[in-house]
Scaffold this motif. Structure first.
Motif, PDB file in Angstrom:
ATOM      1  N   THR A 195       0.866  -1.255   0.051  1.00 34.39           N
ATOM      2  CA  THR A 195      -0.079  -0.006   0.097  1.00 34.39           C
ATOM      3  C   THR A 195       0.958   1.222   0.152  1.00 34.39           C
ATOM      4  N   LEU A 196       0.238   2.207  -0.741  1.00 35.16           N
ATOM      5  CA  LEU A 196       0.851   3.606  -0.581  1.00 35.16           C
ATOM      6  C   LEU A 196       0.530   4.417   0.654  1.00 35.16           C
ATOM      7  N   PHE A 197       1.300   4.986   1.616  1.00 33.72           N
ATOM      8  CA  PHE A 197       0.890   5.834   2.673  1.00 33.72           C
ATOM      9  C   PHE A 197       1.291   7.233   2.561  1.00 33.72           C
ATOM     10  N   ILE A 198       0.438   7.963   2.806  1.00 38.28           N
ATOM     11  CA  ILE A 198       0.872   9.482   2.357  1.00 38.28           C
ATOM     12  C   ILE A 198       0.422  10.279   3.750  1.00 38.28           C
ATOM     13  N   ASN A 199       1.179  11.268   4.044  1.00 40.50           N
ATOM     14  CA  ASN A 199       0.886  12.255   5.200  1.00 40.50           C
ATOM     15  C   ASN A 199       0.087  13.192   4.391  1.00 40.50           C
ATOM     16  N   GLY A 200      -1.076  13.137   4.509  1.00 38.16           N
ATOM     17  CA  GLY A 200      -1.949  14.234   3.879  1.00 38.16           C
ATOM     18  C   GLY A 200      -1.654  15.528   4.242  1.00 38.16           C
ATOM     19  N   GLU A 201      -1.347  16.066   5.350  1.00 38.56           N
ATOM     20  CA  GLU A 201      -0.811  17.476   5.655  1.00 38.56           C
ATOM     21  C   GLU A 201       0.259  17.709   5.040  1.00 38.56           C
ATOM     22  N   TRP A 294      11.746  -3.095   7.107  1.00 41.22           N
ATOM     23  CA  TRP A 294      10.295  -2.433   7.189  1.00 41.22           C
ATOM     24  C   TRP A 294      10.054  -1.667   8.425  1.00 41.22           C
ATOM     25  N   TYR A 295      10.977  -2.070   9.499  1.00 45.54           N
ATOM     26  CA  TYR A 295      10.758  -1.181  10.740  1.00 45.54           C
ATOM     27  C   TYR A 295      11.263   0.235  10.569  1.00 45.54           C
ATOM     28  N   HIS A 296      12.318   0.386   9.869  1.00 39.88           N
ATOM     29  CA  HIS A 296      12.852   1.833   9.342  1.00 39.88           C
ATOM     30  C   HIS A 296      11.706   2.440   8.712  1.00 39.88           C
ATOM     31  N   VAL A 297      11.110   1.955   7.576  1.00 47.09           N
ATOM     32  CA  VAL A 297      10.173   2.539   6.908  1.00 47.09           C
ATOM     33  C   VAL A 297       9.042   3.022   7.976  1.00 47.09           C
ATOM     34  N   ASP A 311       4.726   0.029   1.666  1.00 44.81           N
ATOM     35  CA  ASP A 311       4.996  -1.060   2.508  1.00 44.81           C
ATOM     36  C   ASP A 311       3.677  -1.949   2.515  1.00 44.81           C
ATOM     37  N   SER A 312       3.819  -2.869   3.571  1.00 49.53           N
ATOM     38  CA  SER A 312       2.644  -3.609   3.648  1.00 49.53           C
ATOM     39  C   SER A 312       1.441  -2.916   4.533  1.00 49.53           C
ATOM     40  N   SER A 313       0.223  -3.414   4.030  1.00 47.13           N
ATOM     41  CA  SER A 313      -1.066  -2.732   4.604  1.00 47.13           C
ATOM     42  C   SER A 313      -1.178  -3.024   6.030  1.00 47.13           C
ATOM     43  N   ASN A 314      -0.352  -3.982   6.580  1.00 50.88           N
ATOM     44  CA  ASN A 314      -0.448  -4.081   8.032  1.00 50.88           C
ATOM     45  C   ASN A 314       0.116  -3.164   8.978  1.00 50.88           C
ATOM     46  N   PHE A 315       0.925  -2.043   8.098  1.00 44.79           N
ATOM     47  CA  PHE A 315       1.396  -1.045   8.830  1.00 44.79           C
ATOM     48  C   PHE A 315       0.120  -0.204   9.280  1.00 44.79           C
ATOM     49  N   ALA A 316      -1.020  -0.413   8.731  1.00 48.91           N
ATOM     50  CA  ALA A 316      -2.065   0.706   9.222  1.00 48.91           C
ATOM     51  C   ALA A 316      -2.420   0.549  10.401  1.00 48.91           C
ATOM     52  N   THR A 317      -2.309  -0.443  11.216  1.00 56.13           N
ATOM     53  CA  THR A 317      -2.601  -0.485  12.540  1.00 56.13           C
ATOM     54  C   THR A 317      -1.904   0.359  13.491  1.00 56.13           C
ATOM     55  N   ASP A 318      -0.826   0.597  13.177  1.00 57.08           N
ATOM     56  CA  ASP A 318       0.182   1.420  14.148  1.00 57.08           C
ATOM     57  C   ASP A 318       0.052   2.831  13.411  1.00 57.08           C
ATOM     58  N   ILE A 319      -0.011   3.308  12.129  1.00 57.61           N
ATOM     59  CA  ILE A 319      -0.305   4.183  11.716  1.00 57.61           C
ATOM     60  C   ILE A 319      -1.495   4.896  12.211  1.00 57.61           C
ATOM     61  N   SER A 320      -2.572   4.223  12.336  1.00 59.94           N
ATOM     62  CA  SER A 320      -3.961   4.735  12.966  1.00 59.94           C
ATOM     63  C   SER A 320      -3.915   4.941  14.397  1.00 59.94           C
ATOM     64  N   ASN A 321      -2.986   4.413  15.046  1.00 61.25           N
ATOM     65  CA  ASN A 321      -3.042   4.523  16.481  1.00 61.25           C
ATOM     66  C   ASN A 321      -2.460   5.691  16.971  1.00 61.25           C
ATOM     67  N   PRO A 322      -3.145   6.768  17.488  1.00 72.05           N
ATOM     68  CA  PRO A 322      -2.606   7.913  18.069  1.00 72.05           C
ATOM     69  C   PRO A 322      -1.678   7.595  19.141  1.00 72.05           C
ATOM     70  N   ALA A 323      -1.639   6.706  19.857  1.00 72.02           N
ATOM     71  CA  ALA A 323      -0.673   6.381  20.972  1.00 72.02           C
ATOM     72  C   ALA A 323       0.825   6.049  20.370  1.00 72.02           C
ATOM     73  N   LYS A 324       0.902   5.691  18.887  1.00 68.69           N
ATOM     74  CA  LYS A 324       2.137   5.368  18.604  1.00 68.69           C
ATOM     75  C   LYS A 324       2.563   6.262  17.264  1.00 68.69           C
ATOM     76  N   SER A 325       1.527   6.778  16.738  1.00 72.58           N
ATOM     77  CA  SER A 325       1.549   7.507  15.481  1.00 72.58           C
ATOM     78  C   SER A 325       1.428   9.143  15.587  1.00 72.58           C
TER      79      SER A 325
END
Length: 470
Positions: A195-201, A294-297, A311-325
């Motif tokens: 998946t392509l992840f983008i910082n929309g801001e 992957w963990y650097h990305v 990278d993997s779509s599985n990143f979404a769990t961490d990316i969507s978690n305000p406690a981590k992201s």
């Protein structure tokens, strides 16, 4: 030190003091702390509505026409990588033991160390681990390491297929473990697509649109980068474990890894794909990207050090978690880019779990796999954001909330329409790992500027074909 940090410290004891190489590379201890923070999902998962074997959940398992207690008293060993699946299943193991009377001993290691050690362990012919996470399917089958599973599925005294409901399993996951003779040697346990992840801001600040093609991606990555933020981050480490994003470029340009038992990634299509990969990372990637896994990305994207990542779509769990992201609110999950006039073909995969052909507890191990991939267990792990193989889990509100509704919809669409055979051609080849290693050495040379894409991929394909010939 938190329990997760202690676990990671123990697992990292044999790593070199600088792991891995990157700008401002942290010491092993710093990496342990970072990994420990990521592994904090373990206690978080323990705080899920565990249902604690409440009557309604116990009844769900009781509805199966199966004797859950028939192997009570046995102990099985479960081995795997430190990974979202192992993090998700570990807190539920006491419930499995309560249901079945089967104890589960775990052996989870850092992914690179685990993938390197497992083939050696299995080739020695030991009876443990009984169950293990696995990727090099063809090597495992040709080596006789994996237990055939069709007979277990058809054993009515062991399996209630009506209760298990394979129609609820993603069609890619149903097709993925099928070997050429129709036998199954594994059960898929996770689902992912690149998946392509983008910082929309960051994108909005430059008044840029979401890139659709690879050429647009290159222009956007160069336009969006700043002194503090790279334009794009992707894996480029010279090892097969880093191949996932680069394979997506290769497939989307019309190339392939293996055809007629020959490495073919020196084709014009493959060279064009890796040339673009190299341009993106050399022009707009982070410093030291040649050492990126992957963990650097993921870490760069979470910490706003890169504007885009693939990278993997599985990143979404961490990316969507305000406690981590730091980008939870502005993250966008976009379609994988394509060549103008072609359809994109992002790499897709399912981590699989297998039974050791020399295990002394094969039926207990199979019962564990049925439980771990069943509807009720999958709903529980999906509530923490694990991308399981179950449609019912993907459609659950708890999963959408944890994974992010936009990310879930994007990943599910990719998985439902993925090219399974193209992925299986390389993943299931008996020499999959040396082929992917050679491929990524070539990619790394292109990214670093050591060789042109043509020279690097030609040499890489020759090296892979030497491994195939033996």
């Amino acid at each position: 030190m938190a329990p997760s940090e202690k676990l990671c410290e123990k697992l990292c004891e044999k790593l070199p003091e600088t792991w891995p190489s990157r700008p401002g590379s942290a010491s092993r201890r710093s990496f342990v702390k970072a990994l420990g923070a990521a592994a904090a999902t373990l206690p978080a998962l323990a705080m899920l509505p565990r249902w604690g074997f409440a009557e309604d959940v116990a009844a769900t398992y009781a509805n199966a026409a199966m004797d859950w207690k028939r192997f009570a008293g046995q102990t099985i060993t479960l081995a795997g990588a430190i990974h979202p699946w192992s993090n998700a299943i570990a807190p539920l193991l006491p419930d499995f033991t309560k249901l079945t009377g089967i104890k589960v001993a775990t052996d989870f290691r850092l992914e690179t160390a685990y993938l390197g050690a497992l083939p050696i362990q299995l080739n020695r012919g030991g009876s443990t681990p009984d169950v293990f996470m696995f990727t090099t399917y063809g090597q495992g089958i040709s080596g006789g390491w994996l237990e055939p599973l069709n007979a277990y599925y058809s054993n009515k005294s062991l399996t209630d297929l009506g209760w298990y409901d394979e129609n609820d399993v993603l069609k890619t996951a149903r097709a993925f473990p099928l070997w050429r003779d129709g036998e199954r040697y594994a059960i898929p346990i996770t689902s992912e697509a690149v998946t392509l992840f983008i910082n929309g801001e960051a994108l909005a600040a430059k008044n840029l649109a979401v890139p659709q093609t690879f050429e647009q991606l290159l222009v956007t990555a160069n336009a969006i980068k700043t002194g503090e933020m790279s334009g794009i981050a992707m894996r480029a480490q010279a090892g097969g474990n880093s191949s996932v994003p680069a394979l997506s470029f290769l497939f989307s340009y019309g190339g392939a890894m293996v055809e007629d038992n020959k490495a073919v990634f020196s084709s014009p299509e493959a060279i064009a794909a890796i040339e673009m990969y190299g341009k993106l990372l050399s022009q707009a990637g982070p410093g030291g990207v040649g050492g990126y896994e992957w963990y650097h990305v993921l870490d760069d994207f979470l910490q706003r050090r890169t504007a885009m990542a693939i990278d993997s779509s599985n990143f979404a769990t961490d990316i969507s978690n305000p406690a981590k992201s730091h980008v939870a609110r502005q993250a966008m999950f976009a379609a994988f880019p394509h060549v103008a006039g072609r359809t994109s073909v992002p790499f897709m995969s399912h981590w699989q779990a297998c039974i050791n052909s020399r295990s002394r507890n094969k039926r207990a191990a199979f019962l564990f796999l049925l439980w771990a991939t069943s509807k009720p267990t999958s709903l529980r792990t999906a509530a923490a954001g694990l991308a399981t193989t179950r449609l019912s889990a993907w459609s659950s509100e708890a999963f959408k909330q944890a994974f992010g509704p936009q990310a879930a919809a994007a990943a599910l669409t990719k998985l439902q329409n993925a090219d399974v055979d193209r992925a299986k051609a390389i993943l299931f080849h008996p020499q999959s790992r040396p082929i992917q290693d050679a491929f990524m050495i070539g990619v790394n040379e292109v990214v670093s500027g050591a060789k042109s894409a043509k020279d690097a991929m030609t040499a890489a394909a020759e090296k892979a074909n030497a491994a195939i010939r033996g």
